[in-house]
Design a protein around this motif. Structure first.
Motif, PDB file in Angstrom:
ATOM      1  N   ALA A  14       0.818  -1.211   0.000  1.00  0.00           N
ATOM      2  CA  ALA A  14       0.000   0.000   0.000  1.00  0.00           C
ATOM      3  C   ALA A  14       0.852   1.263   0.000  1.00  0.00           C
ATOM      4  O   ALA A  14       0.322   2.357   0.114  1.00  0.00           O
ATOM      5  CB  ALA A  14      -0.914  -0.005   1.227  1.00  0.00           C
ATOM      6  N   GLU A  15       2.171   1.112  -0.123  1.00  0.00           N
ATOM      7  CA  GLU A  15       3.079   2.254  -0.097  1.00  0.00           C
ATOM      8  C   GLU A  15       3.719   2.473  -1.463  1.00  0.00           C
ATOM      9  O   GLU A  15       3.902   1.541  -2.231  1.00  0.00           O
ATOM     10  CB  GLU A  15       4.221   2.031   0.905  1.00  0.00           C
ATOM     11  N   VAL A  16       4.071   3.730  -1.719  1.00  0.00           N
ATOM     12  CA  VAL A  16       4.845   4.084  -2.907  1.00  0.00           C
ATOM     13  C   VAL A  16       6.110   4.773  -2.397  1.00  0.00           C
ATOM     14  O   VAL A  16       6.033   5.791  -1.712  1.00  0.00           O
ATOM     15  CB  VAL A  16       4.069   5.024  -3.846  1.00  0.00           C
ATOM     16  N   GLY A  30      -1.558   5.273   1.646  1.00  0.00           N
ATOM     17  CA  GLY A  30      -3.007   5.488   1.621  1.00  0.00           C
ATOM     18  C   GLY A  30      -3.495   6.231   0.400  1.00  0.00           C
ATOM     19  O   GLY A  30      -3.137   5.926  -0.734  1.00  0.00           O
ATOM     20  N   ALA A  31      -4.336   7.249   0.665  1.00  0.00           N
ATOM     21  CA  ALA A  31      -4.969   8.014  -0.413  1.00  0.00           C
ATOM     22  C   ALA A  31      -3.934   8.757  -1.253  1.00  0.00           C
ATOM     23  O   ALA A  31      -4.088   8.875  -2.476  1.00  0.00           O
ATOM     24  CB  ALA A  31      -5.982   8.990   0.169  1.00  0.00           C
ATOM     25  N   ALA A  32      -2.880   9.251  -0.619  1.00  0.00           N
ATOM     26  CA  ALA A  32      -1.838   9.980  -1.364  1.00  0.00           C
ATOM     27  C   ALA A  32      -1.150   9.049  -2.362  1.00  0.00           C
ATOM     28  O   ALA A  32      -0.855   9.441  -3.496  1.00  0.00           O
ATOM     29  CB  ALA A  32      -0.821  10.579  -0.405  1.00  0.00           C
ATOM     30  N   ALA A  33      -0.912   7.809  -1.955  1.00  0.00           N
ATOM     31  CA  ALA A  33      -0.279   6.837  -2.857  1.00  0.00           C
ATOM     32  C   ALA A  33      -1.201   6.499  -4.022  1.00  0.00           C
ATOM     33  O   ALA A  33      -0.758   6.418  -5.165  1.00  0.00           O
ATOM     34  CB  ALA A  33       0.093   5.574  -2.083  1.00  0.00           C
ATOM     35  N   ALA A  34      -2.481   6.330  -3.741  1.00  0.00           N
ATOM     36  CA  ALA A  34      -3.450   6.020  -4.796  1.00  0.00           C
ATOM     37  C   ALA A  34      -3.560   7.173  -5.788  1.00  0.00           C
ATOM     38  O   ALA A  34      -3.587   6.956  -7.006  1.00  0.00           O
ATOM     39  CB  ALA A  34      -4.810   5.716  -4.182  1.00  0.00           C
ATOM     40  N   ARG A  35      -3.616   8.412  -5.275  1.00  0.00           N
ATOM     41  CA  ARG A  35      -3.674   9.594  -6.151  1.00  0.00           C
ATOM     42  C   ARG A  35      -2.424   9.678  -7.021  1.00  0.00           C
ATOM     43  O   ARG A  35      -2.498   9.968  -8.210  1.00  0.00           O
ATOM     44  CB  ARG A  35      -3.798  10.865  -5.307  1.00  0.00           C
ATOM     45  N   PHE A  36      -1.270   9.428  -6.409  1.00  0.00           N
ATOM     46  CA  PHE A  36      -0.010   9.478  -7.141  1.00  0.00           C
ATOM     47  C   PHE A  36      -0.003   8.474  -8.286  1.00  0.00           C
ATOM     48  O   PHE A  36       0.362   8.805  -9.414  1.00  0.00           O
ATOM     49  CB  PHE A  36       1.165   9.216  -6.192  1.00  0.00           C
ATOM     50  N   LEU A  37      -0.409   7.243  -8.025  1.00  0.00           N
ATOM     51  CA  LEU A  37      -0.410   6.210  -9.060  1.00  0.00           C
ATOM     52  C   LEU A  37      -1.374   6.555 -10.190  1.00  0.00           C
ATOM     53  O   LEU A  37      -1.080   6.305 -11.362  1.00  0.00           O
ATOM     54  CB  LEU A  37      -0.743   4.852  -8.451  1.00  0.00           C
ATOM     55  N   ASP A  38      -2.516   7.149  -9.858  1.00  0.00           N
ATOM     56  CA  ASP A  38      -3.457   7.581 -10.901  1.00  0.00           C
ATOM     57  C   ASP A  38      -2.843   8.686 -11.752  1.00  0.00           C
ATOM     58  O   ASP A  38      -2.965   8.689 -12.975  1.00  0.00           O
ATOM     59  CB  ASP A  38      -4.763   8.085 -10.279  1.00  0.00           C
TER      60      ASP A  38
END
Length: 73
Positions: A14-16, A30-38
């Protein structure tokens, strides 16, 4: 101003983890990692990683270096 370079990222669960020239710059969770990947899928990854880590030039480094307040540093 040159384009940012030398950034890389690695997804670990779950980490970048973002590195710059092989050294860890930041870890997104969390949400920051998901936003980054998008966002990476949609645009320039080097520019995005520079912005996320805060490691990018603003164009005023030489001016600040020569300011009287910064002499002797």
């Amino acid at each position: 101003m040159p384009a940012p370079e030398g950034f890389d990222y690695d997804v670990r669960g779950a980490e970048v983890v973002i590195t710059h020239h092989g050294r860890r710059a930041t870890v997104l969770r969390g949400a920051a990692a998901a936003r980054f990947l998008d966002d990476v899928e949609q645009g320039d990854a080097q520019e995005l990683m520079a912005r996320v880590t805060g490691n990018y030039r603003r164009g005023n480094e030489r001016t600040a270096k020569n300011h009287p307040r910064n002499t002797g540093r």
